[in-house]
Design a protein around this motif. Structure first.
Motif, PDB file in Angstrom:
ATOM      1  N   ARG A 116      -4.667  23.507  -9.669  1.00  0.00           N
ATOM      2  CA  ARG A 116      -5.065  23.047  -8.346  1.00  0.00           C
ATOM      3  C   ARG A 116      -4.314  23.872  -7.308  1.00  0.00           C
ATOM      4  O   ARG A 116      -3.094  23.992  -7.368  1.00  0.00           O
ATOM      5  CB  ARG A 116      -4.703  21.571  -8.187  1.00  0.00           C
ATOM      6  CG  ARG A 116      -5.104  21.032  -6.856  1.00  0.00           C
ATOM      7  CD  ARG A 116      -4.794  19.543  -6.771  1.00  0.00           C
ATOM      8  NE  ARG A 116      -4.496  19.272  -5.392  1.00  0.00           N
ATOM      9  CZ  ARG A 116      -3.340  18.827  -4.944  1.00  0.00           C
ATOM     10  NH1 ARG A 116      -2.378  18.568  -5.760  1.00  0.00           N
ATOM     11  NH2 ARG A 116      -3.167  18.622  -3.673  1.00  0.00           N
ATOM     12  N   PHE A 117      -5.055  24.434  -6.370  1.00  0.00           N
ATOM     13  CA  PHE A 117      -4.447  25.207  -5.299  1.00  0.00           C
ATOM     14  C   PHE A 117      -4.243  24.303  -4.099  1.00  0.00           C
ATOM     15  O   PHE A 117      -5.175  23.642  -3.644  1.00  0.00           O
ATOM     16  CB  PHE A 117      -5.330  26.394  -4.912  1.00  0.00           C
ATOM     17  CG  PHE A 117      -5.439  27.427  -5.979  1.00  0.00           C
ATOM     18  CD1 PHE A 117      -4.366  28.255  -6.254  1.00  0.00           C
ATOM     19  CD2 PHE A 117      -6.603  27.574  -6.701  1.00  0.00           C
ATOM     20  CE1 PHE A 117      -4.452  29.210  -7.240  1.00  0.00           C
ATOM     21  CE2 PHE A 117      -6.699  28.528  -7.690  1.00  0.00           C
ATOM     22  CZ  PHE A 117      -5.626  29.355  -7.962  1.00  0.00           C
ATOM     23  N   LYS A 118      -3.032  24.297  -3.586  1.00  0.00           N
ATOM     24  CA  LYS A 118      -2.742  23.524  -2.390  1.00  0.00           C
ATOM     25  C   LYS A 118      -3.052  24.386  -1.166  1.00  0.00           C
ATOM     26  O   LYS A 118      -2.775  25.585  -1.159  1.00  0.00           O
ATOM     27  CB  LYS A 118      -1.279  23.111  -2.366  1.00  0.00           C
ATOM     28  CG  LYS A 118      -0.920  22.136  -3.456  1.00  0.00           C
ATOM     29  CD  LYS A 118       0.531  21.759  -3.346  1.00  0.00           C
ATOM     30  CE  LYS A 118       0.889  20.768  -4.428  1.00  0.00           C
ATOM     31  NZ  LYS A 118       2.311  20.383  -4.346  1.00  0.00           N
ATOM     32  N   ASN A 119      -3.625  23.757  -0.176  1.00  0.00           N
ATOM     33  CA  ASN A 119      -3.955  24.451   1.059  1.00  0.00           C
ATOM     34  C   ASN A 119      -3.168  23.856   2.214  1.00  0.00           C
ATOM     35  O   ASN A 119      -2.735  22.710   2.170  1.00  0.00           O
ATOM     36  CB  ASN A 119      -5.455  24.326   1.369  1.00  0.00           C
ATOM     37  CG  ASN A 119      -6.303  25.070   0.380  1.00  0.00           C
ATOM     38  OD1 ASN A 119      -5.993  26.190   0.011  1.00  0.00           O
ATOM     39  ND2 ASN A 119      -7.383  24.453  -0.055  1.00  0.00           N
ATOM     40  N   ARG A 120      -3.042  24.632   3.255  1.00  0.00           N
ATOM     41  CA  ARG A 120      -2.476  24.160   4.508  1.00  0.00           C
ATOM     42  C   ARG A 120      -3.487  24.466   5.602  1.00  0.00           C
ATOM     43  O   ARG A 120      -4.104  25.527   5.621  1.00  0.00           O
ATOM     44  CB  ARG A 120      -1.149  24.847   4.824  1.00  0.00           C
ATOM     45  CG  ARG A 120      -0.017  24.448   3.903  1.00  0.00           C
ATOM     46  CD  ARG A 120       0.320  22.970   4.068  1.00  0.00           C
ATOM     47  NE  ARG A 120       1.320  22.534   3.113  1.00  0.00           N
ATOM     48  CZ  ARG A 120       1.046  21.794   2.052  1.00  0.00           C
ATOM     49  NH1 ARG A 120      -0.197  21.451   1.768  1.00  0.00           N
ATOM     50  NH2 ARG A 120       2.001  21.390   1.255  1.00  0.00           N
ATOM     51  N   TYR A 121      -3.635  23.525   6.507  1.00  0.00           N
ATOM     52  CA  TYR A 121      -4.564  23.659   7.625  1.00  0.00           C
ATOM     53  C   TYR A 121      -3.740  23.780   8.895  1.00  0.00           C
ATOM     54  O   TYR A 121      -2.993  22.869   9.253  1.00  0.00           O
ATOM     55  CB  TYR A 121      -5.515  22.465   7.675  1.00  0.00           C
ATOM     56  CG  TYR A 121      -6.397  22.404   6.455  1.00  0.00           C
ATOM     57  CD1 TYR A 121      -7.592  23.099   6.409  1.00  0.00           C
ATOM     58  CD2 TYR A 121      -6.021  21.679   5.328  1.00  0.00           C
ATOM     59  CE1 TYR A 121      -8.392  23.072   5.282  1.00  0.00           C
ATOM     60  CE2 TYR A 121      -6.814  21.638   4.201  1.00  0.00           C
ATOM     61  CZ  TYR A 121      -7.997  22.343   4.187  1.00  0.00           C
ATOM     62  OH  TYR A 121      -8.789  22.320   3.070  1.00  0.00           O
TER      63      TYR A 121
END
Length: 156
Positions: free
Chosen positions: A3-8
């Motif tokens: 799972r790739f974590k993203n930041r917005y």
């Protein structure tokens, strides 16, 4: 499965050339390319290679001058460190302020709703008719200003 974590990253775009009442003529593709060029200039090939995977401009509203950028967790630091150094987007002289860095898009939109509600409250006193107020509210609270073409190109 990984799972790739993203930041917005929620960014406010200030332009002294354009008055507050007029919308910016800004496309998310130009904003996206400008940001990648600045990451290239500051962090080099390593920075661009790290950022490019999963890097999208999710939302760009010309009326409130707010944009949301998606980046992977980790390389998002290259993006956030490059944002203050952007002074031109296309032909516009701009200044970018990072308002919020969140883990989910929902969290970022909740932050934007609070921010835009405050913007509406300040602008409503300047408008004279109810029709102008309704038009401004519709433009400010519209969360569909996404350039889908640039996002589809970057996904594949």
């Amino acid at each position: 499965m990984v799972r790739f974590k993203n930041r917005y990253i929620t960014v406010e775009i200030e332009s002294p050339m354009v008055p507050d009442k007029k919308p910016l003529s800004l496309k998310s593709s130009i904003f996206h390319d400008t940001l990648l060029n600045k990451v290239q200039q500051i962090h080099g090939d390593f920075g661009v290679a790290a950022v490019k995977s999963g890097f999208l401009t999710k939302y760009c509203n010309e009326n409130t001058r707010i944009a949301i950028i998606r980046s992977r967790h980790g390389p998002h630091k290259f993006v956030t460190s490059s944002i203050p150094f952007i002074t031109k987007i296309g032909k516009l002289d701009v200044r970018l302020n990072t308002l919020h860095v969140g883990a989910t898009l929902k969290n970022s939109f909740q932050f934007i709703q609070k921010h835009q509600r405050a913007y509406l409250d300040s602008m409503w006193s300047k408008l004279k008719t109810d029709e102008e107020r309704k038009n401004l509210e519709a433009a400010v609270m519209d969360f569909t200003k996404t350039d889908v073409k640039i996002n589809i190109e970057n996904i594949s």
